[in-house]
Write a protein that holds these residues in place. Sequence first.
Motif, mmCIF file in Angstrom:
data_model
loop_
_atom_site.group_PDB
_atom_site.id
_atom_site.type_symbol
_atom_site.label_atom_id
_atom_site.label_comp_id
_atom_site.label_asym_id
_atom_site.label_seq_id
_atom_site.Cartn_x
_atom_site.Cartn_y
_atom_site.Cartn_z
ATOM 1 N N LEU A 139 4.778 -7.688 3.985
ATOM 2 C CA LEU A 139 3.921 -7.675 3.071
ATOM 3 C C LEU A 139 4.524 -7.044 1.776
ATOM 4 C CD1 LEU A 139 1.069 -6.897 1.955
ATOM 5 C CD2 LEU A 139 1.241 -4.496 2.890
ATOM 6 N N PHE A 160 3.960 -11.578 -5.771
ATOM 7 C CA PHE A 160 2.658 -11.426 -6.548
ATOM 8 C C PHE A 160 2.762 -10.518 -7.782
ATOM 9 C CE2 PHE A 160 -1.278 -13.607 -4.771
ATOM 10 C CZ PHE A 160 -0.324 -14.289 -3.843
ATOM 11 N N MET A 184 -1.406 -5.380 -12.787
ATOM 12 C CA MET A 184 -0.261 -5.085 -11.817
ATOM 13 C C MET A 184 -0.437 -3.710 -11.318
ATOM 14 S SD MET A 184 3.540 -5.891 -12.320
ATOM 15 C CE MET A 184 4.290 -4.292 -13.140
ATOM 16 N N LYS A 185 -0.176 -3.631 -9.999
ATOM 17 C CA LYS A 185 -0.181 -2.386 -9.304
ATOM 18 C C LYS A 185 0.985 -1.991 -8.574
ATOM 19 C CE LYS A 185 -5.043 -1.680 -8.681
ATOM 20 N NZ LYS A 185 -6.262 -1.269 -7.829
ATOM 21 N N GLU A 201 -1.125 2.385 -4.595
ATOM 22 C CA GLU A 201 -1.437 2.326 -3.392
ATOM 23 C C GLU A 201 -0.483 2.585 -2.278
ATOM 24 O OE1 GLU A 201 -4.663 2.678 -2.472
ATOM 25 O OE2 GLU A 201 -5.781 1.551 -4.063
ATOM 26 N N VAL A 202 -0.890 3.285 -1.196
ATOM 27 C CA VAL A 202 0.358 3.455 -0.065
ATOM 28 C C VAL A 202 0.118 2.839 1.268
ATOM 29 C CG1 VAL A 202 1.851 5.415 1.001
ATOM 30 C CG2 VAL A 202 0.987 5.733 -1.038
ATOM 31 N N LEU A 203 0.738 2.029 1.591
ATOM 32 C CA LEU A 203 0.460 1.261 3.006
ATOM 33 C C LEU A 203 1.563 1.916 4.010
ATOM 34 C CD1 LEU A 203 0.082 -1.106 0.491
ATOM 35 C CD2 LEU A 203 -0.987 -1.872 2.515
ATOM 36 N N VAL A 204 1.060 2.092 5.124
ATOM 37 C CA VAL A 204 1.894 2.745 6.268
ATOM 38 C C VAL A 204 2.185 1.774 7.271
ATOM 39 C CG1 VAL A 204 2.224 4.857 7.444
ATOM 40 C CG2 VAL A 204 0.995 5.238 5.376
ATOM 41 N N GLN A 243 3.792 -7.344 -7.853
ATOM 42 C CA GLN A 243 3.332 -5.926 -7.994
ATOM 43 C C GLN A 243 4.627 -5.300 -7.913
ATOM 44 O OE1 GLN A 243 -0.270 -5.640 -7.574
ATOM 45 N NE2 GLN A 243 -0.036 -7.535 -7.828
ATOM 46 N N LEU A 245 2.632 -0.601 -5.480
ATOM 47 C CA LEU A 245 2.720 -0.286 -4.104
ATOM 48 C C LEU A 245 3.728 0.434 -3.405
ATOM 49 C CD1 LEU A 245 1.107 -4.036 -2.979
ATOM 50 C CD2 LEU A 245 0.023 -1.716 -3.589
ATOM 51 N N LEU A 281 5.846 -10.330 0.124
ATOM 52 C CA LEU A 281 4.566 -10.805 -0.464
ATOM 53 C C LEU A 281 4.235 -10.507 -1.642
ATOM 54 C CD1 LEU A 281 1.435 -11.652 -0.390
ATOM 55 C CD2 LEU A 281 2.973 -13.595 0.235
ATOM 56 N N SER A 282 3.914 -8.967 -1.445
ATOM 57 C CA SER A 282 3.480 -8.220 -2.534
ATOM 58 C C SER A 282 4.405 -8.604 -3.815
ATOM 59 C CB SER A 282 3.331 -6.722 -2.672
ATOM 60 O OG SER A 282 2.611 -6.592 -1.287
#
Lengths: 118, 142
Positions: free
Chosen positions: A24, A31, A1-2, A114-117, A33, A4, A27-28
Amino acid sequence: MKSLTILFRHAPHSTAHGREGLDLALLSASFEQTVRLIFVDEGVLHLIDNQDSELIGTKDYIATLKALPLYDIEEVYACQQSCMDLSLDPAALRFNAQPLLAKEISQQLSVANEVLVF
Amino acid sequence: MVPSGAILFLGNHMSKIIIVVNGSVYGATASRRALKYTQAALTEGHEITRVFFYQDGVYNTSALVSPASDEFDLVQEWQQLAQAHDVELVNCVSAALRRGVLSAQDAQENQKEQYNLAKGFQMGGLGELVTGIEASERMVSF
């Protein structure tokens, strides 16, 4: 497991960034996370109350933010400085968004896998 | 954004990397940089677990993109890269449908007469991004 961290930088409605970032996020989380949301720059405008985006012909995706607790997304943050720059009261933000100082945001970014922008 | 020197940062350790492409095939440089980064990472011996196309990145997967003959053909470059290195190229299907990129099956399901997903690309969901992140040591977004 990460873990985010999803960063929202754009104002809502005028682009699809916010909507696709939120898709996202949910959804994450489904799952399993660990997901944290941080609203910065004009992204903090997602957190204003009483928006009716259908008046300008876009889907009211912000309403989906209400579902965050159902997805176990409990950490929602907003950049305090961005709120002040846009004359928003950080205490009046929706979805229990907690105001953070810039250095606290940096700290959050450094602990995420992780970083999502968006 | 990719930090400059990201490849150097990976050092000699062979990493498993997932690439996320959010930029359009034309009008912005993000997807070309993604391609170049992916090629460089493979050359250095790293494993690319998947290339995932999201947001405007799905425009990279349209078979109808037709650059002039003396211009860089990104769609073709992605196809060649996938074939040469056996890399999965996966679209977010919701992002693609909204932007008019459909596979044959999507066209049938949505009663459209045409489809345009280029060969070598496949439709998937955001779940494939999440499992890809899980299976990789590092995600690099463009």
